[in-house]
Scaffold this active site. Structure first.
Site, PDB file in Angstrom:
ATOM      1  N   ILE A   1       0.845  -1.206   0.000  1.00 46.59           N
ATOM      2  CA  ILE A   1       0.000   0.000   0.000  1.00 46.59           C
ATOM      3  C   ILE A   1       0.875   1.249   0.000  1.00 46.59           C
ATOM      4  O   ILE A   1       0.605   2.213  -0.704  1.00 46.59           O
ATOM      5  CB  ILE A   1      -0.954  -0.010   1.224  1.00 46.59           C
ATOM      6  CG1 ILE A   1      -1.950  -1.157   1.104  1.00 46.59           C
ATOM      7  CG2 ILE A   1      -1.695   1.322   1.342  1.00 46.59           C
ATOM      8  CD1 ILE A   1      -2.848  -1.346   2.312  1.00 46.59           C
TER       9      ILE A   1
ATOM     10  N   ALA B   1       7.236  19.825   4.849  1.00 45.93           N
ATOM     11  CA  ALA B   1       7.520  21.102   5.509  1.00 45.93           C
ATOM     12  C   ALA B   1       6.867  21.085   6.884  1.00 45.93           C
ATOM     13  O   ALA B   1       5.820  20.476   7.073  1.00 45.93           O
ATOM     14  CB  ALA B   1       6.968  22.257   4.680  1.00 45.93           C
TER      15      ALA B   1
ATOM     16  N   LYS C   1      14.011  26.024   7.730  1.00 44.45           N
ATOM     17  CA  LYS C   1      12.878  26.846   7.296  1.00 44.45           C
ATOM     18  C   LYS C   1      12.636  27.966   8.310  1.00 44.45           C
ATOM     19  O   LYS C   1      12.380  27.694   9.485  1.00 44.45           O
ATOM     20  CB  LYS C   1      11.648  25.921   7.189  1.00 44.45           C
ATOM     21  CG  LYS C   1      10.342  26.645   6.999  1.00 44.45           C
ATOM     22  CD  LYS C   1       9.187  25.670   6.822  1.00 44.45           C
ATOM     23  CE  LYS C   1       7.867  26.399   6.794  1.00 44.45           C
ATOM     24  NZ  LYS C   1       6.710  25.510   6.734  1.00 44.45           N
TER      25      LYS C   1
HETATM   26  P1  FAD Z   1       0.283   7.580   5.196  1.00 48.81           P
HETATM   27  O1  FAD Z   1       1.616   8.142   4.925  1.00 48.81           O
HETATM   28  O2  FAD Z   1      -0.646   7.421   4.050  1.00 48.81           O
HETATM   29  O3  FAD Z   1       0.517   6.170   5.886  1.00 48.81           O
HETATM   30  C1  FAD Z   1      -0.524   5.228   5.988  1.00 48.81           C
HETATM   31  C2  FAD Z   1       0.061   3.913   6.437  1.00 48.81           C
HETATM   32  O4  FAD Z   1      -0.986   2.996   6.661  1.00 48.81           O
HETATM   33  C3  FAD Z   1       0.991   3.274   5.412  1.00 48.81           C
HETATM   34  O5  FAD Z   1       2.097   2.704   6.070  1.00 48.81           O
HETATM   35  C4  FAD Z   1       0.136   2.180   4.809  1.00 48.81           C
HETATM   36  O6  FAD Z   1       0.906   1.097   4.342  1.00 48.81           O
HETATM   37  C5  FAD Z   1      -0.676   1.782   6.046  1.00 48.81           C
HETATM   38  N1  FAD Z   1      -1.919   1.070   5.708  1.00 48.81           N
HETATM   39  C6  FAD Z   1      -3.034   1.569   5.123  1.00 48.81           C
HETATM   40  N2  FAD Z   1      -3.947   0.600   4.981  1.00 48.81           N
HETATM   41  C7  FAD Z   1      -3.408  -0.528   5.502  1.00 48.81           C
HETATM   42  C8  FAD Z   1      -3.830  -1.863   5.651  1.00 48.81           C
HETATM   43  N3  FAD Z   1      -5.035  -2.281   5.213  1.00 48.81           N
HETATM   44  N4  FAD Z   1      -2.996  -2.739   6.236  1.00 48.81           N
HETATM   45  C9  FAD Z   1      -1.775  -2.367   6.683  1.00 48.81           C
HETATM   46  N5  FAD Z   1      -1.303  -1.121   6.566  1.00 48.81           N
HETATM   47  C10 FAD Z   1      -2.112  -0.211   5.981  1.00 48.81           C
HETATM   48  N6  FAD Z   1       2.103  17.631   6.311  1.00 48.81           N
HETATM   49  C11 FAD Z   1       2.978  18.517   6.801  1.00 48.81           C
HETATM   50  O7  FAD Z   1       3.180  18.585   8.020  1.00 48.81           O
HETATM   51  N7  FAD Z   1       3.670  19.337   5.955  1.00 48.81           N
HETATM   52  C12 FAD Z   1       3.465  19.329   4.630  1.00 48.81           C
HETATM   53  O8  FAD Z   1       4.127  20.074   3.906  1.00 48.81           O
HETATM   54  C13 FAD Z   1       2.481  18.449   4.098  1.00 48.81           C
HETATM   55  N8  FAD Z   1       2.208  18.412   2.778  1.00 48.81           N
HETATM   56  C14 FAD Z   1       1.210  17.585   2.331  1.00 48.81           C
HETATM   57  C15 FAD Z   1       0.814  17.636   0.989  1.00 48.81           C
HETATM   58  C16 FAD Z   1      -0.247  16.842   0.542  1.00 48.81           C
HETATM   59  C17 FAD Z   1      -0.693  16.933  -0.885  1.00 48.81           C
HETATM   60  C18 FAD Z   1      -0.876  15.936   1.420  1.00 48.81           C
HETATM   61  C19 FAD Z   1      -1.971  15.028   0.956  1.00 48.81           C
HETATM   62  C20 FAD Z   1      -0.464  15.856   2.743  1.00 48.81           C
HETATM   63  C21 FAD Z   1       0.550  16.698   3.207  1.00 48.81           C
HETATM   64  N9  FAD Z   1       0.917  16.681   4.541  1.00 48.81           N
HETATM   65  C22 FAD Z   1       1.824  17.585   5.013  1.00 48.81           C
HETATM   66  C23 FAD Z   1       0.338  15.701   5.446  1.00 48.81           C
HETATM   67  C24 FAD Z   1       1.339  14.584   5.666  1.00 48.81           C
HETATM   68  O9  FAD Z   1       1.708  14.024   4.431  1.00 48.81           O
HETATM   69  C25 FAD Z   1       0.744  13.513   6.543  1.00 48.81           C
HETATM   70  O10 FAD Z   1       0.162  14.077   7.676  1.00 48.81           O
HETATM   71  C26 FAD Z   1       1.816  12.565   7.009  1.00 48.81           C
HETATM   72  O11 FAD Z   1       2.563  12.077   5.930  1.00 48.81           O
HETATM   73  C27 FAD Z   1       1.238  11.436   7.781  1.00 48.81           C
HETATM   74  O12 FAD Z   1       0.575  10.533   6.927  1.00 48.81           O
HETATM   75  P2  FAD Z   1      -0.025   9.241   7.572  1.00 48.81           P
HETATM   76  O13 FAD Z   1       1.051   8.516   8.295  1.00 48.81           O
HETATM   77  O14 FAD Z   1      -1.234   9.617   8.336  1.00 48.81           O
HETATM   78  O15 FAD Z   1      -0.535   8.412   6.310  1.00 48.81           O
END
Ligand code: FAD
Length: 512
Positions: free
Chosen positions: A47, A55, A83
């Site tokens: 996934i 940032a 930054k």
């Molecule tokens: P993800 O990185 O999507 O991780 C999800 C995890 O869950 C993955 O390891 C995946 O493998 C796992 N997973 C999902 N489903 C399953 C399953 N069924 N079984 C097992 N594992 C599963 N934040 C900032 O602070 N600064 C920024 O500049 C910034 N820019 C951004 C720009 C964009 C366009 C977007 C969309 C977001 C941005 N963010 C930013 C937000 C930031 O990217 C996220 O808050 C951060 O990366 C955390 O993501 P996450 O860990 O919640 O999700």
């Protein structure tokens, strides 16, 4: 003897998801509770992670210190840069440019913050742009950066340089993973395909992986990104949609080749249907166009992004869909949602990683027992909801306080009804330049002042208490601050030289 109720501590936590949210949380819990709590993390390489989020705001250094992370090592390993703030181009109107810098503006005097004296001096034609009175906003466009030197005299602007980082999101997750695993976090690779709930309480008891393995725990942290596998798919916590205030719902992102030294600031340029980010790293530049799919097509957004890159693209643009808003309950039963699983506000002020950090910090303060007292959960939800809402207001401010009328998108956001809380803040500032930070909201006075002025809200009056200070003293303060800031920026090295001396990363694509 008074009989104490039996203690029922939580001994096992399962973090589902291994993006920044998952690894930040696993690292923090394992650091805080040591071997008393067993932390497992499940992630699926198939996934993958969202891979953006590069940032930050200055609070992340507090998180790093909690984990005992060495700053130079961290920057090296993540191809990081520093930054001082964000440069906003074309936001208030086409051709405008201002910087929302971290740190302070000038020096307060008596009862009043510096910008009130500046308002008086400006009205008398005795002051320049507000950016001339803050070290960050003078240093950033000149490409200067340093961390506060240990021998800086107290109260010197150099002693108070406030800064954050830019880093490679994928390298950041890997860095945290190494760190967390050293602290005892057990990682399991695999895709969650089923969730088992207690038939009476609905609490989650275990998750089943594609391999057939079962992961059981007492507390689950949903870090599954936009999938929100536990908090929404399973518990149906509900989602408060804020698209009517923040209509951007997609981004196209593409890295590009560096064409010059990395700037010590993020750049955000308003476009016809949203805005484009530029985040300089040591080995490449991160770029993306955040836009409303109602206003332009994906192809148009992609073409606009590619046209406005500083250097050649290093990969094809990637499309990311999102809905702005927050879960109605970020903590429900024995599940807490962090990161994208909990909610999303577009990255205009780089707040998502901060909200993860804040969620972790509130979780630590309110860590439950097996009794899962509702009052503890409700306090967590109320605190987090408040933080999300205040950040939401601050982001809406950038869109709403504009005179842009060159597209349907800008006409909509300029004229839409905004939350009453934001409207009140804008009206008070327009009246007398005052702003009140409430509770633990992230952005304080200097942030709101810089953005409101930058977006074109100029207060009609300064506060009457400014007149209690003799006019020549008020003007002398303003001149003095400008001179001190300029002199101190003169002592700062260039950003790229600072990196080369302290935290240069290995070349990213070096042959092995
Ligand atoms: P993800 O990185 O999507 O991780 C999800 C995890 O869950 C993955 O390891 C995946 O493998 C796992 N997973 C999902 N489903 C399953 C399953 N069924 N079984 C097992 N594992 C599963 N934040 C900032 O602070 N600064 C920024 O500049 C910034 N820019 C951004 C720009 C964009 C366009 C977007 C969309 C977001 C941005 N963010 C930013 C937000 C930031 O990217 C996220 O808050 C951060 O990366 C955390 O993501 P996450 O860990 O919640 O999700």
């Amino acid at each position: 003897m008074i009989q104490q109720p039996a203690r029922r501590p939580i001994r096992s936590v399962a973090v589902i998801g291994g993006g920044a949210a998952g690894w930040m949380c696993a690292a923090a819990i394992s650091k805080s509770f040591g071997r008393d709590v067993q932390v497992q993390l499940v992630e699926s390489e198939e996934i993958g992670i969202v891979g953006v989020g590069e940032a930050t705001v200055p609070h992340i250094s507090v998180f790093n210190r909690l984990l005992g992370i060495d700053e130079a090592e961290f920057v090296r390993q993540t191809q990081g840069t520093f930054k001082l703030g964000i440069q906003f181009n074309d936001w208030g109107k086409l051709g405008d440019s201002y910087i929302h810098g971290f740190g302070t503006i000038g020096r307060d005097l008596g009862l009043m913050p510096f910008h009130q004296y500046w308002l008086k001096a400006r009205a008398a034609g005795r002051a320049g742009d507000i950016s001339r009175y803050s070290l960050n906003t003078v240093a950033a466009p000149l490409g200067k950066f340093m961390v506060p030197p240990s021998d800086a005299p107290p109260h010197s602007p150099l002693a108070e340089i406030a800064y954050a980082y830019h880093f490679d999101a994928t390298l950041y997750a890997r860095f945290l993973r190494r760190h967390a695993e050293k602290q005892g976090v057990k990682r399991t690779e695999g895709k969650v395909v089923a969730v088992q709930q207690n038939p009476d309480t609905g609490f989650i008891e275990s998750v089943r992986l594609e391999s057939g393995a079962e992961i059981a725990a007492e507390l689950f942290i949903d870090c599954t990104g936009f999938r929100a596998l536990l908090i929404e798919d399973t518990l149906r916590a509900g989602f408060e949609d804020w698209t009517h205030w923040l209509p951007c719902d997609r981004a196209v992102a593409a890295p590009s080749q560096n064409v010059g030294p990395p700037t010590p600031y993020t750049r955000s340029t308003a476009r016809a249907a949203g805005w484009q980010w530029r985040i300089p790293l040591q080995h490449r530049t991160g770029n993306g166009y955040v836009y409303s799919s109602q206003a332009i097509s994906d192809n148009e957004a992609q073409a606009s992004l590619l046209k406005h890159l500083d250097g050649p693209a290093l990969a094809d643009p990637r499309l990311i869909r999102f809905t702005t808003g927050v879960r109605r309950k970020l903590w429900d039963k024995n599940v807490i949602a962090l990161g994208l699983a909990g909610g999303f506000i577009e990255p205009l002020e780089s707040t998502a990683l901060f909200l993860i950090q804040s969620g972790i910090s509130h979780l630590m303060s309110l860590f439950p027992t097996l009794d899962f007292e509702p009052a503890v959960r409700d306090k967590y939800n109320a605190q987090m909801q408040f933080e999300y809402e205040r950040i939401r207001d601050f982001i809406i401010l950038h869109y709403h306080a504009t005179s842009r009328d060159d597209s349907d998108f800008w006409n909509h956001v300029r004229t839409m009804e905004v939350p009453a809380s934001l409207k009140a803040n804008m009206e008070v500032f327009a009246a007398n330049g005052q702003f009140f930070r409430e509770g633990a909201e992230l952005f304080g006075l200097t942030s709101w002042v810089q953005v409101m002025l930058g977006q074109g809200i100029l207060p009609r009056n300064y506060h009457p208490a400014v007149d209690w200070v003799k006019e020549e003293d008020a003007f002398a303060l303003v001149d003095h601050v400008e001179n001190v800031v300029a002199a101190n920026v003169g002592l700062m090295p260039r950003h790229e030289d600072f990196i080369a001396r302290h935290c240069a990363a290995a070349p990213a694509y070096a042959p092995v």
